[in-house]
Design a protein around this motif. Structure first.
Motif, PDB file in Angstrom:
ATOM      1  N   LYS A 212       0.705  -1.216   0.027  1.00  0.00           N
ATOM      2  CA  LYS A 212       0.133  -0.011  -0.104  1.00  0.00           C
ATOM      3  C   LYS A 212       0.914   1.276   0.089  1.00  0.00           C
ATOM      4  O   LYS A 212       1.659   1.363   0.852  1.00  0.00           O
ATOM      5  CB  LYS A 212      -1.145   0.115   1.358  1.00  0.00           C
ATOM      6  CG  LYS A 212      -1.645  -1.142   1.348  1.00  0.00           C
ATOM      7  CD  LYS A 212      -2.887  -0.993   2.387  1.00  0.00           C
ATOM      8  CE  LYS A 212      -2.468  -0.650   3.486  1.00  0.00           C
ATOM      9  NZ  LYS A 212      -3.622  -0.488   4.546  1.00  0.00           N
ATOM     10  N   VAL A 213       0.658   1.976  -0.991  1.00  0.00           N
ATOM     11  CA  VAL A 213       1.273   3.506  -0.949  1.00  0.00           C
ATOM     12  C   VAL A 213       0.267   4.378  -0.670  1.00  0.00           C
ATOM     13  O   VAL A 213      -0.679   4.644  -1.363  1.00  0.00           O
ATOM     14  CB  VAL A 213       1.787   3.735  -2.545  1.00  0.00           C
ATOM     15  CG1 VAL A 213       2.476   5.045  -2.496  1.00  0.00           C
ATOM     16  CG2 VAL A 213       2.720   2.532  -2.980  1.00  0.00           C
ATOM     17  N   TYR A 214       0.790   5.176   0.346  1.00  0.00           N
ATOM     18  CA  TYR A 214       0.177   6.531   0.838  1.00  0.00           C
ATOM     19  C   TYR A 214       0.571   7.598   0.292  1.00  0.00           C
ATOM     20  O   TYR A 214       1.818   8.152   0.166  1.00  0.00           O
ATOM     21  CB  TYR A 214       0.175   6.554   2.296  1.00  0.00           C
ATOM     22  CG  TYR A 214      -0.530   5.718   2.967  1.00  0.00           C
ATOM     23  CD1 TYR A 214      -1.668   5.840   3.704  1.00  0.00           C
ATOM     24  CD2 TYR A 214       0.044   4.378   3.107  1.00  0.00           C
ATOM     25  CE1 TYR A 214      -2.406   4.934   4.163  1.00  0.00           C
ATOM     26  CE2 TYR A 214      -0.761   3.280   3.718  1.00  0.00           C
ATOM     27  CZ  TYR A 214      -1.780   3.616   4.638  1.00  0.00           C
ATOM     28  OH  TYR A 214      -2.778   2.530   5.209  1.00  0.00           O
ATOM     29  N   VAL A 215      -0.378   8.426  -0.477  1.00  0.00           N
ATOM     30  CA  VAL A 215      -0.079   9.986  -1.307  1.00  0.00           C
ATOM     31  C   VAL A 215      -0.508  11.031  -0.287  1.00  0.00           C
ATOM     32  O   VAL A 215      -1.708  10.873   0.126  1.00  0.00           O
ATOM     33  CB  VAL A 215      -0.350   9.793  -2.404  1.00  0.00           C
ATOM     34  CG1 VAL A 215       0.053  11.018  -3.261  1.00  0.00           C
ATOM     35  CG2 VAL A 215      -0.070   8.700  -3.285  1.00  0.00           C
ATOM     36  N   ARG A 216       0.018  11.980  -0.186  1.00  0.00           N
ATOM     37  CA  ARG A 216      -0.245  13.173   0.601  1.00  0.00           C
ATOM     38  C   ARG A 216      -0.828  14.337  -0.318  1.00  0.00           C
ATOM     39  O   ARG A 216      -0.463  14.518  -1.421  1.00  0.00           O
ATOM     40  CB  ARG A 216       0.953  13.955   1.258  1.00  0.00           C
ATOM     41  CG  ARG A 216       0.535  15.195   2.364  1.00  0.00           C
ATOM     42  CD  ARG A 216       1.916  15.666   2.781  1.00  0.00           C
ATOM     43  NE  ARG A 216       2.535  14.917   3.577  1.00  0.00           N
ATOM     44  CZ  ARG A 216       3.724  14.217   3.385  1.00  0.00           C
ATOM     45  NH1 ARG A 216       4.254  14.693   2.307  1.00  0.00           N
ATOM     46  NH2 ARG A 216       4.347  13.330   4.203  1.00  0.00           N
ATOM     47  N   ARG A 259      -5.257  22.954   6.507  1.00  0.00           N
ATOM     48  CA  ARG A 259      -4.512  22.626   7.464  1.00  0.00           C
ATOM     49  C   ARG A 259      -3.578  21.272   7.277  1.00  0.00           C
ATOM     50  O   ARG A 259      -2.996  21.057   6.356  1.00  0.00           O
ATOM     51  CB  ARG A 259      -5.004  22.827   8.853  1.00  0.00           C
ATOM     52  CG  ARG A 259      -5.192  24.485   9.121  1.00  0.00           C
ATOM     53  CD  ARG A 259      -5.867  24.484  10.578  1.00  0.00           C
ATOM     54  NE  ARG A 259      -7.360  23.704  10.757  1.00  0.00           N
ATOM     55  CZ  ARG A 259      -8.588  23.923   9.948  1.00  0.00           C
ATOM     56  NH1 ARG A 259      -8.421  25.181   9.286  1.00  0.00           N
ATOM     57  NH2 ARG A 259      -9.374  23.457  10.178  1.00  0.00           N
ATOM     58  N   ARG A 260      -3.976  20.455   8.106  1.00  0.00           N
ATOM     59  CA  ARG A 260      -3.537  18.892   7.963  1.00  0.00           C
ATOM     60  C   ARG A 260      -4.094  18.309   6.488  1.00  0.00           C
ATOM     61  O   ARG A 260      -5.340  18.403   6.398  1.00  0.00           O
ATOM     62  CB  ARG A 260      -3.598  17.966   8.816  1.00  0.00           C
ATOM     63  CG  ARG A 260      -2.837  16.981   9.003  1.00  0.00           C
ATOM     64  CD  ARG A 260      -3.378  15.859  10.309  1.00  0.00           C
ATOM     65  NE  ARG A 260      -3.515  16.516  11.586  1.00  0.00           N
ATOM     66  CZ  ARG A 260      -2.694  16.727  12.715  1.00  0.00           C
ATOM     67  NH1 ARG A 260      -1.394  15.756  12.460  1.00  0.00           N
ATOM     68  NH2 ARG A 260      -2.903  17.181  13.767  1.00  0.00           N
ATOM     69  N   PRO A 261      -3.205  17.862   5.829  1.00  0.00           N
ATOM     70  CA  PRO A 261      -3.567  17.434   4.110  1.00  0.00           C
ATOM     71  C   PRO A 261      -4.544  16.039   4.385  1.00  0.00           C
ATOM     72  O   PRO A 261      -4.385  15.598   5.640  1.00  0.00           O
ATOM     73  CB  PRO A 261      -2.367  17.320   3.585  1.00  0.00           C
ATOM     74  CG  PRO A 261      -1.231  16.921   4.674  1.00  0.00           C
ATOM     75  CD  PRO A 261      -1.756  17.597   5.885  1.00  0.00           C
ATOM     76  N   GLY A 262      -5.118  15.778   3.531  1.00  0.00           N
ATOM     77  CA  GLY A 262      -5.659  14.543   3.343  1.00  0.00           C
ATOM     78  C   GLY A 262      -4.671  13.654   2.602  1.00  0.00           C
ATOM     79  O   GLY A 262      -3.697  13.703   2.000  1.00  0.00           O
ATOM     80  N   LEU A 263      -4.959  12.034   2.944  1.00  0.00           N
ATOM     81  CA  LEU A 263      -4.146  11.151   2.466  1.00  0.00           C
ATOM     82  C   LEU A 263      -5.097  10.190   1.447  1.00  0.00           C
ATOM     83  O   LEU A 263      -6.124   9.829   1.730  1.00  0.00           O
ATOM     84  CB  LEU A 263      -3.673  10.264   3.609  1.00  0.00           C
ATOM     85  CG  LEU A 263      -2.776  10.965   4.372  1.00  0.00           C
ATOM     86  CD1 LEU A 263      -2.380  10.137   5.630  1.00  0.00           C
ATOM     87  CD2 LEU A 263      -1.382  11.678   3.820  1.00  0.00           C
ATOM     88  N   SER A 264      -4.366   9.857   0.396  1.00  0.00           N
ATOM     89  CA  SER A 264      -5.024   8.616  -0.236  1.00  0.00           C
ATOM     90  C   SER A 264      -4.110   7.462  -0.209  1.00  0.00           C
ATOM     91  O   SER A 264      -2.870   7.585   0.089  1.00  0.00           O
ATOM     92  CB  SER A 264      -5.342   8.931  -1.823  1.00  0.00           C
ATOM     93  OG  SER A 264      -3.852   9.124  -2.559  1.00  0.00           O
TER      94      SER A 264
END
Length: 373
Positions: A212-216, A259-264
């Protein structure tokens, strides 16, 4: 912190608090008392000596696993017509005096689990030079997540830091890791973002082990969120946008997460395909709600919208703390909507232990989102 939280007459320690929380959450998730006791022991063993550390002392390190630096986070994953699955995320090397030693402690903890539950660490061992170099960089070395299944044998996954060899090499590290794992066309399918905070690996008895790769995603809007999935077929953009708007409390598409970013998160299981088989959107609800009562209301709405019972989440908050939801924000840290090929959508609530501090409620002005464009 009340006596009811840690046990009357006991001096509270990190292990006694988090172990008690796990036992009570286990009851919410339908685990037997014996299984919950087994998993509380695993948690204490994995934390090592810091499990006996008094809570009157500061956190063992400034981990970003949680806002108050507790090296433990719980989560409940919901699906229709089933009890929620309980998970615990932990930083096993949190007492180490360097990032390199922290990584070594984490690796030793994974190998101890592999011996206990008879699974292979070959996938992780093949990536050691990428994620556990001798002089690592970044905010973490290795985290372990356990999905606490009935029977006392969990599903295990590890979280690794793509910036371990330097932030500028994160993309190169993710690409190389996917190549080594057999997903040689996967990197090109990932959406654009502002960084890669994690790569996660399933180890052990998973039906379809995932990389699993998480992207900001900085300043993410609902419309952008709806277009992040790379699954074929994937979730309808409108459904993802609706989740985003409900959780973030945001309306127009010109308004984003300022503010704090989302993650996919993009899960790869089939090495013959360039496309992921799973997609998850993570929203840091704690940064866009005044307090946990507001975050809980949003979570309940999302659960009901997906045909899931929200009563377990209400009970889970009571299992973690006796404070009122209105008296802080961050007990519900993230809400996530997960899609996996061949399965119904899941909603996951990430729950903070709050072993060291409670973040005060936010004034209305602090939670105003940013306007993009």
């Amino acid at each position: 912190m009340s006596a009811a939280t840690t046990g009357a007459g006991e001096a509270p320690t990190l292990g006694s608090l988090t172990g008690g929380q796990l036992r009570r959450l286990g009851a919410v998730a339908g685990l037997t008392a014996a299984d919950a006791e087994t998993y509380a022991g695993v948690l204490a063993d994995s934390l090592g000596p810091v499990a006996e550390r008094p809570l009157s002392l500061p956190p063992p390190n400034r981990t970003f696993l949680s806002d108050d630096h507790t090296p433990v986070e719980f989560s409940l994953s919901f699906q229709p017509d089933a009890a929620p699955a309980l998970r615990v995320l932990l930083e096993p090397g949190c007492g180490a005096d360097s990032l390199a030693r922290e990584g070594q402690a984490g690796l030793e903890a994974v190998r101890a689990m592999a011996r206990r539950w008879n699974f292979s660490t070959a996938a992780l061992d093949g990536l050691r030079d990428l994620f556990l170099p001798s002089s690592p960089h970044g905010p973490l070395a290795l985290w372990i997540a356990l999905e606490l299944e009935p029977g006392g044998v969990p599903k295990v996954k590890v979280y690794l830091n793509p910036a371990a060899r330097g932030a500028k090499r994160s993309a190169q590290t993710v690409r190389e890791a996917l190549d080594r794992l057999g997903h040689r066309r996967a990197f090109a399918s990932l959406p654009a973002g502002s960084g890669y905070p994690f790569l996660a690996l399933d180890l052990g008895d998973w039906e379809e082990p995932r990389a699993k790769v998480y992207v900001r995603h900085e300043n993410l809007t609902a419309g952008q969120a709806g277009r992040l999935s790379r699954m074929t077929p994937g979730p309808a953009p409108a459904a993802v946008e609706g989740f985003f708007r409900t959780v973030a409390g945001i309306g127009p598409d010109t308004t984003g997460l300022g503010r704090r970013p989302g993650l996919s998160c993009h899960a790869f299981t089939d090495t013959a395909s360039a496309r992921p088989s799973g997609f998850t959107l993570h929203i840091p609800v704690r940064d866009y709600a005044r307090h946990d009562a507001e975050a809980l209301a949003r979570a309940s709405r999302v659960l009901r919208d997906h045909g899931m019972d929200d009563s377990a989440l209400v009970r889970a908050l009571g299992a973690l703390t006796d404070r009122r939801p209105e008296d802080g924000v961050g007990l519900i840290a993230y809400l996530a909507l997960a899609h996996q090929r061949g399965r119904p959508p899941r909603v996951t609530a990430y729950l903070s232990s709050e072993a060291y501090a409670v973040r005060p409620p936010a004034p209305e002005a602090v939670r105003e989102p940013v306007t993009v464009g």
